[in-house]
Every structure is written in structure tokens, then in C-alpha cells.
Design a protein around this motif. Structure first.
Motif, PDB file in Angstrom:
ATOM      1  N   HIS A  74      49.290  51.010 102.941  1.00  0.00           N
ATOM      2  CA  HIS A  74      49.718  50.766 104.324  1.00  0.00           C
ATOM      3  C   HIS A  74      50.961  51.601 104.642  1.00  0.00           C
ATOM      4  O   HIS A  74      51.010  52.300 105.662  1.00  0.00           O
ATOM      5  CB  HIS A  74      49.996  49.263 104.508  1.00  0.00           C
ATOM      6  CG  HIS A  74      50.602  48.883 105.822  1.00  0.00           C
ATOM      7  ND1 HIS A  74      49.852  48.679 106.956  1.00  0.00           N
ATOM      8  CD2 HIS A  74      51.888  48.640 106.172  1.00  0.00           C
ATOM      9  CE1 HIS A  74      50.649  48.333 107.945  1.00  0.00           C
ATOM     10  NE2 HIS A  74      51.899  48.306 107.503  1.00  0.00           N
ATOM     11  N   ILE A  75      51.925  51.566 103.769  1.00  0.00           N
ATOM     12  CA  ILE A  75      53.165  52.317 103.962  1.00  0.00           C
ATOM     13  C   ILE A  75      52.876  53.821 103.962  1.00  0.00           C
ATOM     14  O   ILE A  75      53.367  54.557 104.827  1.00  0.00           O
ATOM     15  CB  ILE A  75      54.201  51.945 102.880  1.00  0.00           C
ATOM     16  CG1 ILE A  75      54.663  50.505 103.072  1.00  0.00           C
ATOM     17  CG2 ILE A  75      55.383  52.907 102.895  1.00  0.00           C
ATOM     18  CD1 ILE A  75      55.442  49.936 101.889  1.00  0.00           C
ATOM     19  N   SER A  76      52.070  54.275 103.029  1.00  0.00           N
ATOM     20  CA  SER A  76      51.741  55.704 102.937  1.00  0.00           C
ATOM     21  C   SER A  76      51.019  56.195 104.185  1.00  0.00           C
ATOM     22  O   SER A  76      51.330  57.276 104.709  1.00  0.00           O
ATOM     23  CB  SER A  76      50.879  55.972 101.703  1.00  0.00           C
ATOM     24  OG  SER A  76      51.573  55.631 100.538  1.00  0.00           O
ATOM     25  N   LEU A  77      50.062  55.423 104.662  1.00  0.00           N
ATOM     26  CA  LEU A  77      49.356  55.798 105.882  1.00  0.00           C
ATOM     27  C   LEU A  77      50.322  55.917 107.057  1.00  0.00           C
ATOM     28  O   LEU A  77      50.224  56.843 107.876  1.00  0.00           O
ATOM     29  CB  LEU A  77      48.262  54.779 106.218  1.00  0.00           C
ATOM     30  CG  LEU A  77      47.023  54.765 105.345  1.00  0.00           C
ATOM     31  CD1 LEU A  77      46.103  53.606 105.741  1.00  0.00           C
ATOM     32  CD2 LEU A  77      46.282  56.083 105.422  1.00  0.00           C
ATOM     33  N   ASN A  78      51.270  54.991 107.119  1.00  0.00           N
ATOM     34  CA  ASN A  78      52.213  55.006 108.236  1.00  0.00           C
ATOM     35  C   ASN A  78      53.208  56.155 108.147  1.00  0.00           C
ATOM     36  O   ASN A  78      53.638  56.684 109.167  1.00  0.00           O
ATOM     37  CB  ASN A  78      52.923  53.662 108.348  1.00  0.00           C
ATOM     38  CG  ASN A  78      51.982  52.593 108.873  1.00  0.00           C
ATOM     39  OD1 ASN A  78      51.092  52.888 109.652  1.00  0.00           O
ATOM     40  ND2 ASN A  78      52.165  51.374 108.430  1.00  0.00           N
ATOM     41  N   VAL A  79      53.567  56.568 106.943  1.00  0.00           N
ATOM     42  CA  VAL A  79      54.435  57.739 106.795  1.00  0.00           C
ATOM     43  C   VAL A  79      53.694  58.993 107.271  1.00  0.00           C
ATOM     44  O   VAL A  79      54.251  59.809 108.022  1.00  0.00           O
ATOM     45  CB  VAL A  79      54.914  57.884 105.331  1.00  0.00           C
ATOM     46  CG1 VAL A  79      55.558  59.238 105.086  1.00  0.00           C
ATOM     47  CG2 VAL A  79      55.879  56.761 104.978  1.00  0.00           C
ATOM     48  N   VAL A  80      52.440  59.139 106.873  1.00  0.00           N
ATOM     49  CA  VAL A  80      51.634  60.269 107.333  1.00  0.00           C
ATOM     50  C   VAL A  80      51.469  60.197 108.850  1.00  0.00           C
ATOM     51  O   VAL A  80      51.590  61.210 109.554  1.00  0.00           O
ATOM     52  CB  VAL A  80      50.254  60.299 106.625  1.00  0.00           C
ATOM     53  CG1 VAL A  80      49.338  61.350 107.233  1.00  0.00           C
ATOM     54  CG2 VAL A  80      50.434  60.532 105.131  1.00  0.00           C
TER      55      VAL A  80
ATOM     56  N   ILE B 158      45.644  60.247 114.465  1.00  0.00           N
ATOM     57  CA  ILE B 158      46.634  59.181 114.643  1.00  0.00           C
ATOM     58  C   ILE B 158      45.931  57.859 114.928  1.00  0.00           C
ATOM     59  O   ILE B 158      46.274  56.826 114.358  1.00  0.00           O
ATOM     60  CB  ILE B 158      47.627  59.549 115.760  1.00  0.00           C
ATOM     61  CG1 ILE B 158      48.544  60.688 115.297  1.00  0.00           C
ATOM     62  CG2 ILE B 158      48.444  58.338 116.202  1.00  0.00           C
ATOM     63  CD1 ILE B 158      49.345  61.336 116.411  1.00  0.00           C
ATOM     64  N   VAL B 159      44.953  57.899 115.817  1.00  0.00           N
ATOM     65  CA  VAL B 159      44.203  56.674 116.140  1.00  0.00           C
ATOM     66  C   VAL B 159      43.520  56.130 114.890  1.00  0.00           C
ATOM     67  O   VAL B 159      43.546  54.924 114.618  1.00  0.00           O
ATOM     68  CB  VAL B 159      43.181  56.936 117.274  1.00  0.00           C
ATOM     69  CG1 VAL B 159      42.235  55.755 117.451  1.00  0.00           C
ATOM     70  CG2 VAL B 159      43.904  57.230 118.577  1.00  0.00           C
ATOM     71  N   GLY B 160      42.920  57.021 114.100  1.00  0.00           N
ATOM     72  CA  GLY B 160      42.268  56.579 112.859  1.00  0.00           C
ATOM     73  C   GLY B 160      43.254  56.003 111.864  1.00  0.00           C
ATOM     74  O   GLY B 160      42.997  54.952 111.260  1.00  0.00           O
ATOM     75  N   LEU B 161      44.402  56.657 111.686  1.00  0.00           N
ATOM     76  CA  LEU B 161      45.398  56.175 110.724  1.00  0.00           C
ATOM     77  C   LEU B 161      45.985  54.824 111.132  1.00  0.00           C
ATOM     78  O   LEU B 161      46.142  53.933 110.290  1.00  0.00           O
ATOM     79  CB  LEU B 161      46.526  57.200 110.560  1.00  0.00           C
ATOM     80  CG  LEU B 161      46.179  58.457 109.779  1.00  0.00           C
ATOM     81  CD1 LEU B 161      47.318  59.468 109.870  1.00  0.00           C
ATOM     82  CD2 LEU B 161      45.873  58.127 108.325  1.00  0.00           C
ATOM     83  N   VAL B 162      46.305  54.671 112.411  1.00  0.00           N
ATOM     84  CA  VAL B 162      46.902  53.404 112.846  1.00  0.00           C
ATOM     85  C   VAL B 162      45.869  52.275 112.747  1.00  0.00           C
ATOM     86  O   VAL B 162      46.212  51.142 112.404  1.00  0.00           O
ATOM     87  CB  VAL B 162      47.533  53.512 114.253  1.00  0.00           C
ATOM     88  CG1 VAL B 162      46.502  53.537 115.348  1.00  0.00           C
ATOM     89  CG2 VAL B 162      48.530  52.389 114.491  1.00  0.00           C
ATOM     90  N   SER B 163      44.612  52.593 112.991  1.00  0.00           N
ATOM     91  CA  SER B 163      43.558  51.580 112.861  1.00  0.00           C
ATOM     92  C   SER B 163      43.368  51.169 111.402  1.00  0.00           C
ATOM     93  O   SER B 163      43.262  49.976 111.090  1.00  0.00           O
ATOM     94  CB  SER B 163      42.235  52.112 113.414  1.00  0.00           C
ATOM     95  OG  SER B 163      42.368  52.434 114.775  1.00  0.00           O
TER      96      SER B 163
ATOM     97  N   SER C  87      45.576  51.455 108.991  1.00  0.00           N
ATOM     98  CA  SER C  87      46.790  50.761 108.570  1.00  0.00           C
ATOM     99  C   SER C  87      46.772  49.294 109.006  1.00  0.00           C
ATOM    100  O   SER C  87      47.092  48.402 108.223  1.00  0.00           O
ATOM    101  CB  SER C  87      48.012  51.471 109.154  1.00  0.00           C
ATOM    102  OG  SER C  87      49.188  50.801 108.809  1.00  0.00           O
ATOM    103  N   ALA C  88      46.370  49.062 110.239  1.00  0.00           N
ATOM    104  CA  ALA C  88      46.305  47.687 110.748  1.00  0.00           C
ATOM    105  C   ALA C  88      45.224  46.881 110.030  1.00  0.00           C
ATOM    106  O   ALA C  88      45.394  45.686 109.775  1.00  0.00           O
ATOM    107  CB  ALA C  88      46.039  47.697 112.251  1.00  0.00           C
ATOM    108  N   ALA C  89      44.126  47.533 109.676  1.00  0.00           N
ATOM    109  CA  ALA C  89      43.033  46.838 108.989  1.00  0.00           C
ATOM    110  C   ALA C  89      43.439  46.367 107.597  1.00  0.00           C
ATOM    111  O   ALA C  89      42.854  45.415 107.064  1.00  0.00           O
ATOM    112  CB  ALA C  89      41.810  47.758 108.894  1.00  0.00           C
TER     113      ALA C  89
ATOM    114  N   GLY D   4      53.779  46.096 115.743  1.00  0.00           N
ATOM    115  CA  GLY D   4      52.698  46.932 115.221  1.00  0.00           C
ATOM    116  C   GLY D   4      51.390  46.697 115.952  1.00  0.00           C
ATOM    117  O   GLY D   4      50.639  47.644 116.215  1.00  0.00           O
ATOM    118  N   SER D   5      51.114  45.455 116.292  1.00  0.00           N
ATOM    119  CA  SER D   5      49.893  45.133 117.047  1.00  0.00           C
ATOM    120  C   SER D   5      49.927  45.742 118.441  1.00  0.00           C
ATOM    121  O   SER D   5      48.920  46.297 118.919  1.00  0.00           O
ATOM    122  CB  SER D   5      49.710  43.618 117.150  1.00  0.00           C
ATOM    123  OG  SER D   5      49.520  43.056 115.882  1.00  0.00           O
TER     124      SER D   5
END
Length: 161
Positions: free
Chosen positions: A126-132, A102-107, A109-111, A65-66
Motif C-alpha cells: 500500500h505504501i509503495s503504491l502510494n509513493v509511486v 494514477i487511477v489504477g494505482l489509487v484504486s 491502493s484502496a483495495a 483517502g476515500s
């Protein structure tokens, strides 16, 4: 350095971003697989849990993920840069906005990762953000194919020097 000096690289630059993004889409699905295994490990009991722990899924999920976070940000910057080099402008449209999303969601999620140990609701966010993110990334890949087709048709119709 001016844009004309990059003319020899243009044909290659146009395809670096899409190839990278398709590889990252596959990596996203692998990260999903690892995340599902982490959840299975957390919910398992007894001998099945002992077996799942041996897979070190949590560590692998975090590491992959990182790497995904870093590469998706660099890939987005690269895509915008290549577009500018090739056309002299940044094309404002759905593909760009989805990529920025996508960049915003992955950031985001990682935060959330540092807070997931103490709060189950954070893990669910975290899971919901990653599904979206995966859905948006899949759509992004399809719109990217359309862009590549446009580039190929332009390359095929342009006169050769």
C-alpha cells in the motif's frame, strides 16, 4: 445536445480539470502526512503513543483517502471529457497514460485497505503504491502545465469573433 451548444463553456471547462488536479495533488500530500502519522502512532509506545492516538490519524487518513479516490476518478473522467469536448477527440499521449496509471494505482491502493490489519506486507505494498502514485502525480502535474500553456497560447492566437 451537440458539442457546439457547449461552446460558451469551453474557456471555463479547459481550466476546471487542471485546477482540480492541483488541489488533489495537495490533498495527496496531506493524505501522505496523515499516513506517516498513522505509522508513527502504530510504532510509538507509552505516553507518546497516547498523545498520537488523540489525533485520530488512522480515521482521518482513511476518510481523506476515500475522498481522494472518488475525486481522482471523477477528475480523470472530467479531463478526458473536456479534452473530447474541446478537440473532438481524446488525445492519446503520456499525460493520458499517466492519468490512467494514477487511477489504477489509487484504486489498487484502496483495495488493499481491508487486508492491511492482518498482513504487514500488504501495508508495505500500500505504501509503495502510494509513493509511486505521488511521483507519477507530480510528473502528471508538470505535463499538465505544459498542456495548459498550449491551450493559453491557442486562445491568445485565435481570432476573436
Amino acid at each position: 445536445m451537440n458539442l457546439e451548444s457547449l461552446a460558451a463553456l469551453k474557456p471555463y471547462l479547459s481550466f476546471f480539470h487542471p485546477v482540480t488536479m492541483w488541489v488533489l495533488l495537495a490533498l495527496a500530500f496531506y493524505t501522505l502526512y496523515l499516513g506517516v502519522q498513522v505509522r508513527r502512532t502504530r510504532l510509538a509506545e507509552g505516553e507518546p503513543k497516547k498523545e498520537l492516538i488523540k489525533g485520530r490519524f488512522a480515521i482521518r487518513h482513511h476518510q481523506v483517502g476515500s475522498i481522494f479516490l472518488a475525486l481522482i476518478v471523477m477528475g480523470a473522467i472530467g479531463g478526458i471529457t473536456v479534452t473530447y469536448i474541446n478537440s473532438g477527440k481524446i488525445v492519446i499521449g503520456p499525460h493520458l497514460f499517466a492519468g490512467l496509471g494514477i487511477v489504477g494505482l489509487v484504486s489498487a491502493s484502496a483495495a488493499l485497505v481491508p487486508f492491511m490489519q492482518k498482513h504487514d506486507w500488504v501495508r508495505n505494498v500500500h505504501i509503495s503504491l502510494n509513493v509511486v502514485l505521488l511521483g507519477l502525480f507530480g510528473w502528471q502535474a508538470l505535463t499538465g502545465v505544459q498542456i495548459v500553456q498550449n491551450i493559453l497560447s491557442q486562445m491568445g492566437s485565435s481570432p476573436t469573433p
